[in-house]
Design an enzyme around this catalytic site. Structure first.
Site, PDB file in Angstrom:
ATOM      1  N   TRP A  75     -11.837  -6.266  -0.921  1.00 47.25           N
ATOM      2  CA  TRP A  75     -10.351  -6.973  -0.959  1.00 47.25           C
ATOM      3  C   TRP A  75     -10.222  -8.197  -0.786  1.00 47.25           C
ATOM      4  O   TRP A  75      -9.013  -8.900  -2.341  1.00 47.25           O
ATOM      5  CB  TRP A  75     -10.202  -6.266   0.597  1.00 47.25           C
ATOM      6  N   GLU A 122      -2.934   8.593  -0.733  1.00 50.18           N
ATOM      7  CA  GLU A 122      -4.066   7.699   0.047  1.00 50.18           C
ATOM      8  C   GLU A 122      -5.299   8.528   0.008  1.00 50.18           C
ATOM      9  O   GLU A 122      -5.785   7.918  -0.168  1.00 50.18           O
ATOM     10  CB  GLU A 122      -3.191   7.604   1.218  1.00 50.18           C
ATOM     11  N   HIS A 142       0.551   6.024  -2.682  1.00 50.47           N
ATOM     12  CA  HIS A 142      -0.105   5.182  -2.024  1.00 50.47           C
ATOM     13  C   HIS A 142      -0.966   5.168  -4.159  1.00 50.47           C
ATOM     14  O   HIS A 142      -1.984   5.774  -4.345  1.00 50.47           O
ATOM     15  CB  HIS A 142      -1.569   5.035  -1.575  1.00 50.47           C
ATOM     16  N   ASP A 178      -6.573  -3.143  -2.530  1.00 47.42           N
ATOM     17  CA  ASP A 178      -5.840  -2.000  -3.440  1.00 47.42           C
ATOM     18  C   ASP A 178      -4.522  -2.797  -4.991  1.00 47.42           C
ATOM     19  O   ASP A 178      -4.872  -1.934  -5.918  1.00 47.42           O
ATOM     20  CB  ASP A 178      -4.024  -1.365  -2.673  1.00 47.42           C
ATOM     21  N   ASP A 191       0.628  -1.044   0.039  1.00 51.70           N
ATOM     22  CA  ASP A 191      -0.090   0.063  -0.097  1.00 51.70           C
ATOM     23  C   ASP A 191       0.654   1.402   0.105  1.00 51.70           C
ATOM     24  O   ASP A 191       0.920   1.796  -0.712  1.00 51.70           O
ATOM     25  CB  ASP A 191      -0.770  -0.270   1.233  1.00 51.70           C
ATOM     26  N   ARG A 213       5.397   3.926   6.013  1.00 53.12           N
ATOM     27  CA  ARG A 213       5.171   4.052   7.321  1.00 53.12           C
ATOM     28  C   ARG A 213       4.783   2.810   7.738  1.00 53.12           C
ATOM     29  O   ARG A 213       5.605   1.289   7.579  1.00 53.12           O
ATOM     30  CB  ARG A 213       3.805   5.064   7.750  1.00 53.12           C
ATOM     31  N   ASP A 214       4.785   1.887   8.998  1.00 50.37           N
ATOM     32  CA  ASP A 214       5.295   1.171   9.217  1.00 50.37           C
ATOM     33  C   ASP A 214       3.246   0.598   9.316  1.00 50.37           C
ATOM     34  O   ASP A 214       2.507   0.594  10.099  1.00 50.37           O
ATOM     35  CB  ASP A 214       4.772   1.115  11.456  1.00 50.37           C
ATOM     36  N   GLU A 215       3.605  -0.109   8.020  1.00 53.04           N
ATOM     37  CA  GLU A 215       2.602  -1.005   7.102  1.00 53.04           C
ATOM     38  C   GLU A 215       3.345  -1.426   6.059  1.00 53.04           C
ATOM     39  O   GLU A 215       3.702  -2.662   6.363  1.00 53.04           O
ATOM     40  CB  GLU A 215       1.947   0.491   7.079  1.00 53.04           C
TER      41      GLU A 215
END
Length: 773
Positions: free
Chosen positions: A421, A638, A659, A362, A349, A353-355
């Site tokens: 998803w 995003e 994103h 997506d 995505d 960041r912390d992801e």
């Protein structure tokens, strides 16, 4: 030297390994100094080829006699490691020499055991708590050396590394010492498979376009482009001096460095100099998402050169689109850069960041655009295997794959089963089939598709899906994620979860019926056709009023329902007018989120509402595609409102400026505006549907797409309402053009078109007039 991996060329899938998976006894665990394993060996004479087969738990880099093997990054890659682990295959004939040799394998935490997920519940040691390596160095006469417990280990100058953390490197510790031994780890070698997609590679470095010093004496560099990658620099200074690099995507008002949206990801590098002349550094086992770098130099360290280095699994383009509108052209470039930055082993995505997770929603909305812009076949095939590995016993598809939560559900329970998803397991194979004539992917994923569609039916035990509202409950859906609502004092209508879920219930069921027909599975085809018909009927009863108005009267509902033919003929004209009015009432601003946005313009084009499509696409206010471009974006955001008009960052707790999802509009640019589409009846561009829907304000337009047969090109120019359109097809491609209402008085190569025209290889000129709307 540029040593190329060999697995892609020799089609190696698996092999018999003589080696063991060995772990360094120097390893102190996740978040500590990285380790290496090494072996000194003798080679009486070198017969070519000398081939290295290698993999690791964690990430690795390999060196033979001090020279790096290959130039692939982040090897062995990221998979659902308990399902399979990739290995690489290199020709190292030029590195092995007669006499004494030394092989070193550097190891780091990587995705295998770095903390993954966000916040205080981030999961360390997700797939294991020990880094390890396995390798066979093979010559024509057999194994030269392989990993076993005679190998030694020690610590690296990499004092700490992590996917979200970044890297700390102490150049004073570069003289490696064999201080410990190794231990054999129990490991199922059947998990080892040849790397399934192209390796991650560097793209050309980007020089800064500006730099300045802040009030604390730190230098901020603007590289002019948001990327996924890292900063490389050359530095001079005494031993013990230090360079610290922090990253950000945007600047706040007053050119203020702001990376609050990275959340708990430290996303930095720290390099301690050894004092030995000029030194060049870039991180070995981490990457960041950034446009700006803030550099703090201490101890008289001085930067001599600096650049940002993009990395990607899909560095090469297979498609391009240019128009007479500079903002639109930049939007396409932003989409390309977002795809590059997020197609690093898996379709993530975001890269900052912390992801940084492979979100299925997506990926499924963007899959077709991805295939237009790059050769994404192998990339998605590999990703789908991760999706299938993470599929739950009841058929639910993970929200993202590889899925750290599957093995650690206490930290993040219920991270599977969202419509829109999970439908990636049906939609993405279908895209690969239409774009690449990939029938094999349909076969490979068929069982997982059936299990998913049956799961969705089971949520409410019927055609209408009524998802629970609480995150984590079985069947929870994200709906039309981040759908804008306008003024919160009087919000615009948005699609409800039950309608969004039922729409996708139909989409996947109907697609599965088509896939079953292609594969000759008549029983499954009949079952899915019956079920799709039942969903269609129930949808109309539940969500379409006798007046033709959709229940929620929102853009997403109309767009998806029209695009997938869920509006009954009796309500078609009335619903079309309701759709038009919803767009007008929104002042032509976008009212769609993640699942509605890719359908919005295609639906308007399908309905012949080109005037609305033009106004929605080209308006420059928020929410709109061109607003972010006008604010200086170099990748896709995003959120539609990621930045306020005054430059203020919105909601840093969940706000990525890289994103790719909303870049899915590029599919419409290729298929509608440029007018070239793959055919379902003759996939893989054996047949090309030629159906231009020109937006006069974009004139002139040129587009190209490289396919297995060669290059397809389209271009048009509009003078008044008269369009001159040229299309070039390579040998092996047949074009089909059927005039529609937007093609008035068409002439193909100077001759009037009556009915469908077949276009053979070569260049064809089509002239027509646009209707007066």
């Amino acid at each position: 030297m540029n040593f190329q991996p060999m697995a892609a060329s020799d089609n190696l899938v698996s092999r018999d390994w003589t080696s063991d998976m060995i772990a360094p006894l120097s390893d102190r665990g996740q978040g500590t100094a990285a380790s290496f394993v090494a072996k000194t060996f003798n080679c009486d004479c070198v017969e070519t080829p000398a081939e290295l087969f290698i993999s690791a738990l964690g990430l690795y880099r390999c060196f033979i006699n001090g020279k790096r093997v290959g130039n692939d990054l982040l090897t062995p890659g990221w998979t659902s490691y308990d399902h399979r682990l990739a290995f690489q295959h290199y020709d190292v004939s030029d590195l092995v020499k007669p006499g004494q040799n030394r092989i070193e394998i550097w190891l780091a935490d990587g995705w295998y055991r770095s903390p993954l997920m966000w916040g205080q519940k981030a999961i360390p040691n997700c797939w294991g708590d020990q880094t390890a390596a396995i390798a066979d160095l093979v010559g024509p006469n057999g194994v030269i050396v392989s990993t076993d417990t005679t190998w030694q280990s020690g610590l690296l100058p990499i004092r700490k590394s992590g996917i979200y953390f970044g890297e700390i490197y102490d150049a004073r510790e570069e003289k490696l010492a064999d201080t410990h031994g190794t231990v054999r780890l129990p490991f199922d070698k059947a998990l080892l498979v040849a790397h399934e997609t192209a390796p991650v590679r560097e793209l050309p470095p980007i020089a800064p376009i500006d730099s300045w010093t802040d009030a604390e004496g730190r230098t901020i560099y603007d590289f002019g482009q948001n990327i996924g990658g890292y900063v490389r620099y050359t530095v001079r200074g005494p031993a013990g001096a230090e360079i610290r690099v922090e990253h950000s995507e945007v600047l706040g008002p007053g050119r203020h460095f702001d990376n609050r949206n990275y959340r708990t990801a430290q996303a930095h590098t720290i390099y301690t100099l050894c004092g030995d002349g000029e030194q060049t550094y870039a991180p070995h086992f981490s990457f960041q998402g950034f446009r700006y770098a803030r550099v703090t130099a201490t101890g008289d360290a001085r930067i001599l050169a600096i650049s940002s280095v993009p990395i990607s699994s899909v560095p090469n383009l297979t498609g391009g689109f240019q128009s007479g509108n500079a903002l639109v052209n930049r939007l396409v470039q932003n989409t390309i850069w977002s795809q590059r930055a997020n197609f690093i082993e898996v379709p993530t995505d975001c890269p900052q960041r912390d992801e940084r997770l492979g979100w299925t929603g997506d990926a499924q909305v963007f899959a077709a655009t991805a295939c237009w812009l790059t050769d994404s076949q192998a990339f998605f095939r590999k990703y789908l295997r991760d999706v299938m590995a993470d599929q739950r016993e009841d058929g639910a598809i993970s929200h993202f794959s590889p899925d750290p939560t599957r093995l650690h559900p206490k930290n993040f329970p219920g991270f599977a089963g969202s419509t829109g998803w999970g439908d990636a397991i049906v939609v993405i194979p279908w895209v690969l089939y239409t774009h690449y004539d990939d029938r094999a992917v349909l076969c490979e994923c068929l069982n997982a598709m059936v299990r998913w569609v049956d799961f969705v039916w089971s949520i409410s035990d019927g055609p209408i899906v009524r998802p629970p509202s609480r995150w984590g409950d079985r069947g929870f859906t994200f709906g039309d994620w981040l759908q804008p609502i306008g003024d919160n004092r009087k919000p615009r209508p948005t699609v409800a979860d039950d309608c969004a879920a039922t729409l996708y219930h139909f989409i996947s069921t109907d697609l599965l019926a088509k896939i079953a027909a292609i594969l000759g599975n008549q029983a499954l085809e009949a079952r899915m056709k019956r079920r799709a018909a039942e969903i269609r009927q129930a949808f109309a009863h539940e969500f379409i009023a006798p007046s033709g108005r959709m229940a929620h009267n929102d853009q997403t509902s109309y767009a998806l329902a029209f695009l997938y033919d869920l509006i009954p003929a009796a309500h078609h004209e009335a619903a079309k007018q309701h759709f038009r009015q919803v767009i007008i009432d929104a002042d032509y601003k976008i009212g769609t989120g993640f699942i509605g946005t890719p359908a919005l313009l295609p639906a308007l084009t399908k309905l012949g509402m080109d005037d609305l499509a033009e106004k929605v696409f080209l308006q420059e206010e928020v929410p709109g595609w061109l607003y972010q471009v006008s604010k200086g974006a170099t990748t896709i955001w995003e959120r539609w409102d990621s930045m306020a008009p005054d430059g203020t960052i919105y909601e840093p707790d969940m706000n990525s400026y890289n994103h790719y999802a909303y870049g899915a509009v590029c599919q419409w640019l290729f298929e509608s505006v440029a007018g070239i589409s793959p055919s379902r009846s003759a996939p893989g561009f054996s047949e090309v549907i030629v159906d231009p829907a020109p937006i006069a304000a974009l004139s002139p337009v040129t587009a190209y797409h490289d396919v297995r047969q060669g290059r397809i090109e389209a271009q048009w120019e509009c003078r008044g309402n008269r369009v001159t359109y040229n299309v070039t097809l390579p040998e092996g491609c047949v074009g089909r053009f059927r005039p529609g209402r937007r093609h008035q008085n068409p002439l193909l190569n100077g001759e009037p078109v009556m009915g469908e025209a077949v276009l053979r290889a070569g260049t064809h000129e089509l002239i027509f007039s646009l209707p007066h709307l």
